[in-house]
Design a protein around this motif. Structure first.
Motif, mmCIF file in Angstrom:
data_model
loop_
_atom_site.group_PDB
_atom_site.id
_atom_site.type_symbol
_atom_site.label_atom_id
_atom_site.label_comp_id
_atom_site.label_asym_id
_atom_site.label_seq_id
_atom_site.Cartn_x
_atom_site.Cartn_y
_atom_site.Cartn_z
ATOM 1 N N ILE A 13 10.836 21.307 -0.932
ATOM 2 C CA ILE A 13 10.783 19.852 -1.090
ATOM 3 C C ILE A 13 10.572 19.509 -2.560
ATOM 4 N N LEU A 14 11.380 18.578 -3.056
ATOM 5 C CA LEU A 14 11.134 17.966 -4.366
ATOM 6 C C LEU A 14 11.032 16.468 -4.142
ATOM 7 N N TYR A 15 9.831 15.931 -4.306
ATOM 8 C CA TYR A 15 9.587 14.501 -4.090
ATOM 9 C C TYR A 15 9.433 13.815 -5.446
ATOM 10 N N ILE A 16 10.227 12.773 -5.670
ATOM 11 C CA ILE A 16 10.204 12.003 -6.921
ATOM 12 C C ILE A 16 9.569 10.659 -6.616
ATOM 13 N N SER A 17 8.402 10.406 -7.215
ATOM 14 C CA SER A 17 7.546 9.302 -6.769
ATOM 15 C C SER A 17 7.630 8.058 -7.645
ATOM 16 N N LEU A 18 7.188 6.960 -7.055
ATOM 17 C CA LEU A 18 6.883 5.739 -7.791
ATOM 18 C C LEU A 18 5.849 6.045 -8.871
ATOM 19 N N SER A 19 5.921 5.343 -9.989
ATOM 20 C CA SER A 19 5.045 5.602 -11.139
ATOM 21 C C SER A 19 3.566 5.639 -10.762
ATOM 22 N N THR A 20 2.863 6.617 -11.314
ATOM 23 C CA THR A 20 1.410 6.706 -11.117
ATOM 24 C C THR A 20 0.683 5.511 -11.704
ATOM 25 N N ASN A 37 -1.262 10.719 -3.531
ATOM 26 C CA ASN A 37 -1.288 11.033 -2.102
ATOM 27 C C ASN A 37 -0.277 12.121 -1.743
ATOM 28 N N ALA A 38 0.853 12.110 -2.431
ATOM 29 C CA ALA A 38 1.843 13.167 -2.203
ATOM 30 C C ALA A 38 1.319 14.513 -2.691
ATOM 31 N N LEU A 39 0.588 14.512 -3.803
ATOM 32 C CA LEU A 39 -0.009 15.755 -4.300
ATOM 33 C C LEU A 39 -1.009 16.326 -3.303
ATOM 34 N N ALA A 89 0.836 -1.200 0.000
ATOM 35 C CA ALA A 89 0.000 0.000 0.000
ATOM 36 C C ALA A 89 0.868 1.246 0.000
ATOM 37 N N ALA A 90 0.314 2.303 -0.591
ATOM 38 C CA ALA A 90 1.010 3.587 -0.664
ATOM 39 C C ALA A 90 1.006 4.290 0.680
ATOM 40 N N PRO A 91 1.952 5.192 0.901
ATOM 41 C CA PRO A 91 1.866 6.063 2.080
ATOM 42 C C PRO A 91 0.626 6.943 1.964
ATOM 43 N N SER A 92 0.048 7.303 3.084
ATOM 44 C CA SER A 92 -1.123 8.178 3.094
ATOM 45 C C SER A 92 -0.686 9.632 2.944
ATOM 46 N N PRO A 93 -1.621 10.532 2.604
ATOM 47 C CA PRO A 93 -1.270 11.959 2.616
ATOM 48 C C PRO A 93 -0.700 12.400 3.960
ATOM 49 N N ALA A 94 -1.241 11.856 5.050
ATOM 50 C CA ALA A 94 -0.734 12.206 6.380
ATOM 51 C C ALA A 94 0.722 11.785 6.558
ATOM 52 N N ASP A 95 1.101 10.643 5.977
ATOM 53 C CA ASP A 95 2.499 10.206 6.048
ATOM 54 C C ASP A 95 3.410 11.221 5.372
ATOM 55 N N PHE A 96 2.977 11.707 4.214
ATOM 56 C CA PHE A 96 3.794 12.685 3.496
ATOM 57 C C PHE A 96 3.869 14.006 4.258
#
Length: 284
Positions: free
Chosen positions: A84-91, A99-101, A63-70
């Motif tokens: 912050i520049l966050y580079i994510s796992l593929s959508t 969730n990061a957005l 499972a992905a991290p939640s918005p709260a985790d970010f």
């Protein structure tokens, strides 16, 4: 302008010493066995993952991290005045990016930027390292994002899955496909194309043959390689990884060839002895 903090998630599979040296923030994904949930790379490592799979007879859910985790991960650095520049796992593979957005919207505009790697494992890691070095050279977040848009389509991610068992247990192939694949010693080769895990072809025969083909495929792009970093990323296949590393060091002009271990989330979907070669092509 404040300094820039580069973030990735636990699926980037960068070597721990690089994460520490370059102060890369990591947000872990989750793996769940029955009622027990673990943070990838924090509460559970890959050897422990496989022991639990042996005990339960099935791979975990991820499972992905939640918005709260970010929000929790980003907040201390934003409060220090860092961007912050966050580079994510593929959508195409996870809701991690979305969730990061959502989390980014909780901060002042422009404070948190989220970039979709359209990749996995060290295919993300390659982009993270480009961003780290660009930031160290004084480039701004918009300049780094512009660079990443050029780098992203040049990332080559190809790996050999040693057994169909995990694809079968995860519902990604049928019981008959698993049986036939096992009998005929078929090893699927997976490429990441447009952010998706795409079956490229199948290799029938020995593991040595499969590794030779993986190496040959990479070397066929030798004139196009950017000669920066090549990753040999694996899930409990260290001996084979070292062999491929040595071959790539001898036959390429790469600045560095690095072996890295696949974390729990990547291993959950691919299984033990999965191994890949990942690199970037020159920007046209």
């Amino acid at each position: 302008m404040g300094s820039i903090k580069i973030f990735a998630d636990s699926t980037c599979d960068l070597p721990p010493e690089w994460i520490e040296e370059y102060r890369i923030g990591i947000v872990p994904l989750y793996v769940t066995f029955s009622e027990n949930t673990y943070k990838d790379g924090v509460d559970l490592n890959t050897p422990e993952l496989y022991r639990k799979v042996s005990e339960t007879g099935r791979p975990p859910k991820t499972a992905a991290p939640s918005p709260a985790d970010f929000i929790q991960a980003f907040t201390p650095f934003v409060e220090e005045g860092q961007q912050i520049l966050y580079i994510s796992l593929s959508t195409e593979l996870s809701s991690t990016y979305q969730n990061a957005l959502i989390a980014a919207e909780e901060f002042p505009e422009g404070q948190v930027t989220v970039f979709d790697s359209l990749n996995l494992s060290t295919g993300i890691g390659l982009q993270v390292m480009k961003a780290v070095h660009a930031a160290s050279e004084g480039q701004s977040v918009p300049e780094i994002v512009k660079l990443l848009h050029k780098v992203r389509p040049q990332v080559e991610t190809e790996f050999v899955i040693d057994s169909l068992d995990y694809l079968y247990k995860g519902g990604r192939c049928s019981g008959m496909q698993n049986l036939v694949g096992s009998l005929l010693k078929i090893r699927p080769v997976i490429k990441v194309i447009d952010g998706k895990m795409t079956p490229a072809y199948k290799i029938r025969g020995s593991r040595e043959k499969a590794l030779d083909q993986l190496l040959s495929n990479a070397l066929s792009h030798l004139p196009e390689m950017d000669n920066d970093i090549i990753f040999v990323t694996h899930s409990l296949a260290n001996e084979d990884a070292v062999h491929l590393k040595q071959a790539l060091e001898a036959k390429t002009q790469a600045r560095i060839v690095v072996t890295s271990n696949a974390g729990c989330v990547i291993s959950s979907h691919c299984g033990a002895k999965t191994i890949g070669i990942l690199y970037t092509k020159k920007i046209g």
